[in-house]
Design an enzyme around this catalytic site. Structure first.
Site, PDB file in Angstrom:
ATOM      1  N   HIS A   6      48.545  -8.278  24.406  1.00  0.00           N
ATOM      2  CA  HIS A   6      47.458  -7.867  23.474  1.00  0.00           C
ATOM      3  C   HIS A   6      46.840  -9.125  22.866  1.00  0.00           C
ATOM      4  O   HIS A   6      47.441  -9.753  21.995  1.00  0.00           O
ATOM      5  CB  HIS A   6      48.020  -6.967  22.376  1.00  0.00           C
ATOM      6  CG  HIS A   6      46.958  -6.426  21.468  1.00  0.00           C
ATOM      7  ND1 HIS A   6      46.827  -5.090  21.184  1.00  0.00           N
ATOM      8  CD2 HIS A   6      45.950  -7.026  20.770  1.00  0.00           C
ATOM      9  CE1 HIS A   6      45.808  -4.895  20.366  1.00  0.00           C
ATOM     10  NE2 HIS A   6      45.251  -6.075  20.088  1.00  0.00           N
TER      11      HIS A   6
ATOM     12  N   HIS B 249      43.005 -11.221  21.636  1.00  0.00           N
ATOM     13  CA  HIS B 249      41.552 -11.345  21.435  1.00  0.00           C
ATOM     14  C   HIS B 249      41.164 -12.801  21.673  1.00  0.00           C
ATOM     15  O   HIS B 249      41.735 -13.694  21.039  1.00  0.00           O
ATOM     16  CB  HIS B 249      41.160 -10.966  20.006  1.00  0.00           C
ATOM     17  CG  HIS B 249      41.530  -9.567  19.640  1.00  0.00           C
ATOM     18  ND1 HIS B 249      40.658  -8.511  19.770  1.00  0.00           N
ATOM     19  CD2 HIS B 249      42.696  -9.044  19.160  1.00  0.00           C
ATOM     20  CE1 HIS B 249      41.268  -7.397  19.372  1.00  0.00           C
ATOM     21  NE2 HIS B 249      42.504  -7.691  19.008  1.00  0.00           N
TER      22      HIS B 249
ATOM     23  N   LYS C  17      41.130   0.665  26.111  1.00  0.00           N
ATOM     24  CA  LYS C  17      41.532   0.539  24.706  1.00  0.00           C
ATOM     25  C   LYS C  17      40.825   1.566  23.836  1.00  0.00           C
ATOM     26  O   LYS C  17      39.598   1.664  23.869  1.00  0.00           O
ATOM     27  CB  LYS C  17      41.201  -0.874  24.205  1.00  0.00           C
ATOM     28  CG  LYS C  17      41.509  -1.134  22.734  1.00  0.00           C
ATOM     29  CD  LYS C  17      43.007  -1.206  22.450  1.00  0.00           C
ATOM     30  CE  LYS C  17      43.302  -1.295  20.951  1.00  0.00           C
ATOM     31  NZ  LYS C  17      43.203  -2.638  20.431  1.00  0.00           N
TER      32      LYS C  17
ATOM     33  N   HIS D 213      44.806   1.707  19.226  1.00  0.00           N
ATOM     34  CA  HIS D 213      44.845   1.229  17.836  1.00  0.00           C
ATOM     35  C   HIS D 213      45.154   2.458  16.992  1.00  0.00           C
ATOM     36  O   HIS D 213      44.283   3.276  16.752  1.00  0.00           O
ATOM     37  CB  HIS D 213      43.507   0.587  17.426  1.00  0.00           C
ATOM     38  CG  HIS D 213      43.560   0.024  16.036  1.00  0.00           C
ATOM     39  ND1 HIS D 213      43.508  -1.317  15.770  1.00  0.00           N
ATOM     40  CD2 HIS D 213      43.716   0.631  14.838  1.00  0.00           C
ATOM     41  CE1 HIS D 213      43.610  -1.517  14.462  1.00  0.00           C
ATOM     42  NE2 HIS D 213      43.736  -0.354  13.878  1.00  0.00           N
TER      43      HIS D 213
ATOM     44  N   HIS E 295      50.332  -3.111  18.422  1.00  0.00           N
ATOM     45  CA  HIS E 295      50.664  -3.789  17.149  1.00  0.00           C
ATOM     46  C   HIS E 295      51.266  -2.836  16.122  1.00  0.00           C
ATOM     47  O   HIS E 295      50.689  -2.620  15.060  1.00  0.00           O
ATOM     48  CB  HIS E 295      49.449  -4.519  16.580  1.00  0.00           C
ATOM     49  CG  HIS E 295      48.140  -3.775  16.632  1.00  0.00           C
ATOM     50  ND1 HIS E 295      47.980  -2.510  16.119  1.00  0.00           N
ATOM     51  CD2 HIS E 295      46.932  -4.111  17.126  1.00  0.00           C
ATOM     52  CE1 HIS E 295      46.734  -2.126  16.294  1.00  0.00           C
ATOM     53  NE2 HIS E 295      46.079  -3.085  16.920  1.00  0.00           N
TER      54      HIS E 295
ATOM     55  N   ASP F  66      48.290  -9.868  19.385  1.00  0.00           N
ATOM     56  CA  ASP F  66      47.090  -9.489  18.618  1.00  0.00           C
ATOM     57  C   ASP F  66      46.504 -10.714  17.928  1.00  0.00           C
ATOM     58  O   ASP F  66      45.914 -10.595  16.845  1.00  0.00           O
ATOM     59  CB  ASP F  66      47.375  -8.372  17.602  1.00  0.00           C
ATOM     60  CG  ASP F  66      46.098  -7.708  17.090  1.00  0.00           C
ATOM     61  OD1 ASP F  66      45.048  -7.841  17.751  1.00  0.00           O
ATOM     62  OD2 ASP F  66      46.142  -7.078  16.033  1.00  0.00           O
TER      63      ASP F  66
HETATM   64  O1  DOR Z   1      43.582  -7.719  12.540  1.00  0.00           O
HETATM   65  C1  DOR Z   1      42.968  -7.316  13.501  1.00  0.00           C
HETATM   66  N1  DOR Z   1      42.016  -8.071  14.115  1.00  0.00           N
HETATM   67  N2  DOR Z   1      43.232  -6.100  13.969  1.00  0.00           N
HETATM   68  C2  DOR Z   1      42.502  -5.541  14.938  1.00  0.00           C
HETATM   69  O2  DOR Z   1      42.773  -4.425  15.267  1.00  0.00           O
HETATM   70  C3  DOR Z   1      41.344  -6.249  15.524  1.00  0.00           C
HETATM   71  C4  DOR Z   1      41.456  -7.684  15.357  1.00  0.00           C
HETATM   72  C5  DOR Z   1      40.149  -8.412  15.634  1.00  0.00           C
HETATM   73  O3  DOR Z   1      39.530  -8.170  16.668  1.00  0.00           O
HETATM   74  O4  DOR Z   1      39.760  -9.250  14.800  1.00  0.00           O
HETATM   75 ZN    ZN Z   2      43.923  -6.311  18.519  1.00  0.00          ZN
END
Ligand code: DOR
Ligand code: ZN
Length: 358
Positions: free
Chosen positions: A22, A24, A114, A151, A189, A262
């Site tokens: 997971h 980003h 997702k 989520h 998460h 995450d």
């Molecule tokens: O803290 C987070 N940041 N939780 C999420 O679900 C998305 C993520 C983000 O993309 O910044």
């Molecule tokens: Zn995430």
């Protein structure tokens, strides 16, 4: 009484190369900072689709994979595993196209879809407003064996922020599980005892990722010595009893649980802001943090299964063959990284961490 002379845990050890299930990485200039960090830690990562606009087609996902690959250091074999963003009207044909990437022949694989409830978090405005509307896509996913990544938070303003995950399980996840018993679901998460116990007891088609920050911190971290925006993420950190339940789940050896950072980069000025963004940046030192958690729990021998085996087994992908070495060697986390026009502050900036990836 004799002195307690428990043997000192070894100062270094090696495990099969891990993956991040997971992650980003954003897009554009941001990729140049964060992709090399993850590639130094992991062999593969499941890349979240919450871009603006979101990644809703296989064609977009494959283009995005190419942009990620273009920022890899030369010689890196890091593999981005792509995802689609579920919307109310995602066409089941797109699921078939995604599934076809898994048999090879395309430059990248689309491995999952997702689900963001609309309004739950960063770039979730295009997310799902009514789960029923997604049932045709979910049916196609169930048939194709394509995992749904969830989520798991309700968005109703009347539900307390700290209860949103537990309420989601009761009001949405149990119904989804009943309506799609063969759908492979990853509750992402997880942050609560309720989630850890639900997943533990849910049978082989349900799994969960656990972040390093939810294993290391409880909600006091956000409020100690003033408001600390770098500890703010969603789902928000919970109380200590929940953190302990997550550590128990991660270190138990139970294949329902695996590593997903995450890691969510936001520019420093947008975290240190009157309406600071949600997300902890942990990609630079993820394995160091997870190792610390497992060491503190006296469970280093279970780290490899959590970090390197349970994820690929659930996704039905091969386990990695290379190895990494972790050494007990204190080092200091940088204060910040260059990040496009701005900077990126990692979780634990300036602090000393006990373990280092070699
Ligand atoms: O803290 C987070 N940041 N939780 C999420 O679900 C998305 C993520 C983000 O993309 O910044
Ligand atoms: Zn995430």
């Amino acid at each position: 009484m004799t002195d307690n002379i428990a043997p000192r845990a070894s100062d270094s050890f090696s495990i099969t190369r891990p993956d991040d299930w997971h992650l980003h990485v954003r897009d554009g200039d941001a990729l140049r900072t964060v992709v090399p960090h993850s590639a130094a830690q992991f062999a593969r990562a499941v890349i979240m689709p919450n871009l603006k606009p979101p990644v809703t087609t296989v064609a977009q996902a494959l283009d995005y994979a190419a942009r990620i690959r273009a920022t890899l250091p030369s010689g890196s074999d890091f593999e981005p595993l792509m995802t689609l963003y579920l919307t109310d009207d995602l066409n089941p044909d797109e699921i078939l196209r995604a599934s076809a990437t898994r048999s090879g022949g395309t430059a990248a694989q689309v491995v999952a879809v997702k689900l963001y409830p609309a309004g739950a978090t960063t770039n979730s405005a295009a997310g799902v407003t009514d789960l029923r509307k997604t049932y045709p896509a979910l049916e196609a996913m169930q048939r194709a064996g394509m995992p749904l990544l969830v989520h798991g938070e309700v968005t109703s303003p009347e539900i307390d922020l700290f209860d949103r995950e537990a309420v989601f399980i009761d009001t949405h996840l149990t119904g989804l599980r009943r309506d799609f018993p063969e759908l492979r679901i990853v509750l992402e998460h997880i942050t609560t005892k309720e989630a850890a116990h639900y997943v533990r007891d849910a049978g082989p088609n349900t799994a969960a990722t656990i972040t390093a920050h939810h294993l290391l911190y409880n909600r006091n971290a956000i409020f100690t010595g003033g408001i600390c925006p770098h500890y703010y993420c969603l789902p928000v950190l919970k109380r200590e009893t929940h953190r302990l339940a997550l550590v128990q789940a991660a270190t138990s050896g139970d294949p329902h649980f695996f590593l997903g950072t995450d890691s969510a980069p936001h520019a420093t000025h947008l975290k240190e802001h009157a309406a600071g963004c949600a997300g902890c940046y942990t990609a630079f030192s993820a394995m160091e943090m997870y190792t610390e958690v497992f060491d503190t729990a006296n469970a280093l021998e279970r780290l490899e299964a959590f970090a390197s085996f349970h994820g690929p087994d659930f996704y039905r992908l091969p386990r990695n063959t290379g190895r990494i070495t972790m050494a007990r060697r204190p080092w200091q986390m940088p204060q910040a990284f260059a990040f496009g026009e701005g900077s990126l502050t990692p979780l634990r900036a300036g602090q000393t961490l006990p373990w280092k990836l070699q």
